[in-house]
Design a protein around this motif. Structure first.
Motif, PDB file in Angstrom:
ATOM      1  N   VAL A 198      53.618  42.537  55.185  1.00  0.00           N
ATOM      2  CA  VAL A 198      53.720  42.322  53.686  1.00  0.00           C
ATOM      3  C   VAL A 198      54.452  43.154  52.768  1.00  0.00           C
ATOM      4  N   PRO A 231      48.967  36.144  46.140  1.00  0.00           N
ATOM      5  CA  PRO A 231      47.962  36.859  45.310  1.00  0.00           C
ATOM      6  C   PRO A 231      47.814  38.822  46.441  1.00  0.00           C
ATOM      7  N   GLY A 232      47.031  39.056  44.778  1.00  0.00           N
ATOM      8  CA  GLY A 232      47.150  40.718  44.787  1.00  0.00           C
ATOM      9  C   GLY A 232      46.361  40.643  46.125  1.00  0.00           C
ATOM     10  N   ILE A 233      45.231  39.941  46.775  1.00  0.00           N
ATOM     11  CA  ILE A 233      44.104  40.406  47.105  1.00  0.00           C
ATOM     12  C   ILE A 233      45.313  40.776  48.525  1.00  0.00           C
ATOM     13  N   SER A 234      45.849  39.964  48.958  1.00  0.00           N
ATOM     14  CA  SER A 234      46.667  39.829  49.760  1.00  0.00           C
ATOM     15  C   SER A 234      47.425  41.115  50.202  1.00  0.00           C
ATOM     16  N   GLY A 291      46.760  43.656  48.769  1.00  0.00           N
ATOM     17  CA  GLY A 291      46.103  44.791  48.679  1.00  0.00           C
ATOM     18  C   GLY A 291      45.960  45.177  50.403  1.00  0.00           C
ATOM     19  N   PHE A 292      45.581  43.962  51.379  1.00  0.00           N
ATOM     20  CA  PHE A 292      45.578  43.966  52.714  1.00  0.00           C
ATOM     21  C   PHE A 292      46.494  45.194  53.641  1.00  0.00           C
TER      22      PHE A 292
END
Lengths: 833, 123
Positions: free
Chosen positions: A308, A317-320, A322-323
């Protein structure tokens, strides 16, 4: 050695030469010996590299000045698309496969890898597909959507066949990659010399093992994506069309699930070359062997958690983000570990100032810079700024040229004597290196600044005065200096060397087995006798090894039956298990590649009948190939392989190499299927009403399919047992009923969605794809069931010699699982929803 | 030839820890994606963050067990170097490699958990 021993040795060599003789004249091209095929493969990949290099120069000429009209916008799009696609698909990955199938038999002290015909088939697929894709630019029909072909640009805004040529031509080449992965994985696990335990394996083999496994999980998602894409282009099934429920982001996911691991599929084998060269050039064993294995395996895994980071600007989404940002940073750890191990080895040893060492040093310097900008773009906020600018172009070229091209050139300079017994010129090598190193940095360092100043990638020109002018001109000058270096090097490789004397045997004084190669290299048998290994650097640490190998004092020093043979050993401790008969030259591989290639090429032009005929021819050719060349019943069960050891000539089930090949192939196949299932659930996440209310298919037909296919699978397993017990009638009846059930099951799978129109919305389209995929697998299972029935009737499959039925049973585990999951998803999930 | 001890298990154990990382990564990503697409009320990550924390604890515990296994493999034999041509050397090498991979995987799991510790919204 007594005169009698000498006579025996001469007779043995005579028989070995007869068995391994390379055909002459036209029949030369029917050779399947991996060492020979590897050479062709390398030459072809390198030719594609030069072709793509010329395209790069065209790009740089066009961009040298503002408002330049050297290339039209349309031609420029074709040129840069083909440049990227050819470099990635026709050079970077294949050159590793080519070199590996060339060198691994020698590095493993083996006569050959287990499936030479498969390698030859892969090579011919590669050549046919590669010429097809490259040739398109001469007909103004090349793809022009960039090497990642994003829809909707390529589905709605570009006319012509370019995208089809890209999708089908490169899908075909991916088949070759998967074939190579099977050959390399099984070769490394099962064809090592006795004693070469897993802790003594050359690091190159570790890397190739990891990369082979990565290919199995990385390439199939792209094949699945290509399938969806081609169905949209040819049949208007709307997988990426938002107006009918599709989503172009799915393509980006599937492409980059492939695309990011691919960077490491390219990078790791090149690091592997460095790991082989550094100990030799520093004249000391590698520092941190276990740490490098950690790095190879760790990078292999982590590289699947990065995809990604190519999609940071798509609005996930920001959290994705982030991962993926976290994993992108984490992968720097194993990458760094390898670099430190190499540096430590160089510090610990006495470094010889040679051409390969120059290229290795250049590679480390360039790659570290590329790696550091990689960590920068792994940070999402920075990437938002740099995305789609020349900063990214600079970064990826630093990574690929430092991480791949320079190590490959080092490898060519280092391994060249293996091919012809002669050395490259150190003077020309040094000139080439400095031209390339300076040219590269002059070309690509300024691109960081061009990018930070805002120049987007892939624009065919730019107006003057934006701050890009001078930087672009410098880049163009650098590109030509780099090209001059490549030319000097290429000339050194191909220049006639008739009068040049042969180099010494093992010219770098290396410690690993490939340097057993004799000079002049006119013995096609791989290794005179298969040695017993007790060290990571046997040529350094086993004093009489070379003499004993040459004198035929180890395993299979002879070919009494004039057949090609190699040893199969156990996975962990390399204990001898089987004397494997290898197939010899054939035209079947060329015929199979041409006919399977026909399916893809004719489909590009929508010549459906020609494609169908070609497909049937391909199937027939492959069946003849299997019938005449695989699972052959030997004339005796055991064979004396020397050193007072007798080994079986036939093993089946998990002890056989064929079983592992089937298992590995089906792992790849399952990954492609999983990608399609991912597509289904991806659409579920992006829609509120997925599956749409009352859209079908109902439960009845899928349930019938599941029951029939389950029955067919169980009967196939039964047939495997009954065959082993010698119950021929039970075997025949079971498989006969299994065929009927499987045909009924496949038909039920295709009847189930009959009322759904796949062009109306993405839901019926994805249901149809899953059903067709499962039905095709069951259909192929039917062909296999028929094949083993025929084999038993013909006496080629018996209770004792049962490779075929055991492999078919293994296939059916996967086919039944595919059908089962399909039914559960298509018919079961709507009930849950 | 004499069969070596515990022939079958070690190569699979080599990939155990990174496989746990892969599962942790996949579960975290899918949970967050499905939460934001289907379950979130407003834009709060709430439950997804709890889930990621639980996955992380489970993954670290499992990786710890793998590391322990590797450590025992590495240490239970006499202190041969890793490159001796015996099954003991092989076993010590694999044990050490398993331990190293467990370390890398643990770090990668912690990295993977950090976004859920800091980010509270689906935006």
């Amino acid at each position: 050695m007594s005169a009698e021993d000498e006579a025996i040795r001469r007779d043995q060599e005579e028989r070995l030469l007869q068995a391994w003789k390379t055909p002459t004249g036209w029949r030369y091209w029917s050779e399947v010996n991996n060492t020979q095929v590897g050479l062709w493969y390398m030459a072809a990949a390198f030719s594609f590299f030069l072709f793509a290099g010329v395209l790069a120069l065209l790009i740089r000429v066009q961009l040298a000045f503002p408002d330049n009209d050297f290339l039209s916008a349309d031609k420029y799009n074709q040129v840069f698309t083909l440049h990227g696609s050819v470099m990635m698909f026709l050079f970077a990955v294949p050159i590793f496969e080519a070199f590996s199938i060339y060198v691994l038999p020698q590095m493993l002290g083996s006569r050959d890898l287990p499936f030479p015909r498969l390698s030859a088939y892969g090579f011919w697929c590669f050549v046919i597909g590669g010429v097809f894709v490259c040739g398109s630019i001469f007909f103004d029909a090349a793809p022009k959507g960039g090497w990642f072909m994003y829809p909707p640009l390529t589905t709605r805004f570009q006319e012509g066949l370019g995208a089809d040529i890209w999708l089908l031509g490169l899908s075909f080449i991916e088949v070759a990659s998967i074939a190579a992965a099977v050959e390399l994985i099984v070769g490394i696990l099962k064809c090592r010399p006795p004693g070469m335990r897993i802790n003594l394996m050359p690091l190159y083999a570790w890397y190739v093992l990891v990369v082979g496994a990565m290919i199995l999980f990385a390439f199939p998602p792209l094949i699945a994506g290509d399938l969806l894409f081609e169905l949209e282009r040819m049949l208007d099934w709307p997988f990426f069309d938002p107006s009918r429920g599709g989503d172009p982001i799915l393509w980006q996911h599937l492409f980059w699930i492939f695309g990011h691991p691919e960077v490491y599929i390219i990078f790791l084998p090149s690091v592997a070359l460095v790991a082989m060269m550094v100990p030799t050039l520093a004249r000391t064993p590698i520092v941190g062997y276990s740490w490098i294995v950690l790095a190879a395996v760790g990078t292999g895994f982590l590289s699947f958690g990065l995809w990604v980071h190519h999609m940071f600007t798509t609005g996930l989404p920001g959290i994705s983000l982030g991962f993926f940002s976290a994993a992108s940073v984490a992968v720097a750890i194993p990458t760094g570990v390898q670099i430190f191990c190499f540096l430590a080895t160089l510090v610990a040893g006495r470094v010889a100032r040679t051409v390969p060492m120059l290229f290795v040093s250049g590679a480390l310097a360039i790659f570290v810079l590329g790696g550091l900008t990689g960590v920068m773009v792994a940070i999402a906020p920075f990437d938002f700024q740099a995305h789609d600018t020349y900063f990214v172009v600079a970064h990826l070229h630093y990574v690929l040229i430092g991480g791949m091209l320079f190590p490959v050139f080092a490898g060519i300079a280092y391994f060249y004597p293996l091919v012809g017994g002669k050395m490259l010129s150190p003077r020309l090598g040094r000139i080439a290196f400095w031209l390339m190193f300076v040219g590269f940095n002059v070309a690509f360092l300024p691109m960081h600044f061009t990018g930070l100043r805002g120049m987007p990638r892939r624009v065919f020109t730019y107006p003057e005065g934006l701050g890009f002018d001078g930087l672009n001109l410098i880049s163009t000058v650098g590109a030509f200096i780099l090209a001059a270096g490549v030319l000097v090097f290429a000339w050194d490789v191909v220049r006639p060397k008739g009068r040049q004397p042969y180099g010494p045997r093992n010219p770098w004084n290396a410690g690993t087995l490939e340097w057993l190669a004799e000079v002049p290299p006119d013995k096609p048998w791989g290794v005179r006798s298969v040695p017993v290994i007790e060290s990571r650097y046997p040529l350094w640490e086993q004093p009489d090894l070379v003499r004993n190998v040459d004198a035929g004092r180890y395993y299979i020093p002879d070919a009494e039956e004039r057949k090609r043979e190699t040893l199969v050993t156990s996975v962990l401790d390399a204990e001898p298990e089987e004397c494997l008969r290898l197939p010899g030259p054939t035209y079947l591989t060329i015929a199979a590649a041409a006919s399977t290639g026909g399916v893809f090429i004719f489909s590009t032009f929508h010549w459906w009948w020609a494609a169908a005929v070609s497909g049937l021819l391909g199937l027939a050719t492959i069946l003849v190939w299997l019938w005449t060349g695989t699972a052959l019943v030997p004339e005796k069960p055991w064979k004396d392989v020397g050193m007072e050891l007798e080994l079986p000539l036939y093993r089946s089930g998990p002890e056989s190499v064929g079983w592992w090949a089937m298992f590995i192939t089906m792992l790849g196949d399952s990954t492609a299927f999983a990608s399609l299932v991912f597509g289904y659930f991806f659409y579920w996440t992006v829609h509120d009403d997925f599956p749409p209310e009352g859209a079908g298919p109902d439960l009845a037909w899928p349930a019938v399919a599941a029951v029939c296919i389950l029955g067919s699978w169980l009967l196939t397993l039964g047939a495997r047992s009954w065959n082993r017990e010698g119950r021929g009638t039970a075997f025949t009846v079971a498989l006969g009923v299994a065929v009927v059930l499987a045909v009924a099951g496949a038909a039920a799978l295709l009847i189930a969605p009959a009322g759904l129109d796949p062009t109306s919305h993405v839901y019926p389209a994805i249901v149809w794809v899953l059903m067709i995929w499962a039905a095709l697998h069951v259909g192929l299972g039917v062909v296999m069931q028929g094949y083993v029935l025929a084999r038993r009737w013909a006496g080629r499959l018996t209770a004792e010699y049962d490779i075929d039925i055991r492999n078919v049973a293994l296939y059916w585990h996967f086919a039944a699982a595919t059908a089962g999951v399909t039914v559960a998803v298509v018919a079961g999930f709507p009930l849950v929803g | 030839m004499v069969k070596s001890p515990r022939l079958r298990d070690s190569l699979w154990m080599l990939i155990a820890a990174p496989t746990i990382w892969s599962l942790h990564f996949l579960f975290s990503y899918v949970t967050a994606a499905v939460w934001c697409a289907k379950l979130a009320e407003g834009a709060s990550l709430g439950g997804a963050r709890t889930a990621v924390a639980m996955y992380s604890a489970a993954a670290i515990a499992a990786i710890g067990a793998v590391a322990h296994y590797g450590w025992r493999r590495h240490c239970q034999e006499t202190r041969h170097p890793h490159d001796v041509p015996t099954s003991h050397g092989r076993q010590r090498f694999l044990g050490f490699a398993i331990l190293l991979l467990a370390g890398l995987s643990a770090v990668a799991v912690v990295y993977g958990a950090l976004p859920a510790a800091f980010i509270a919204s689906c935006h």
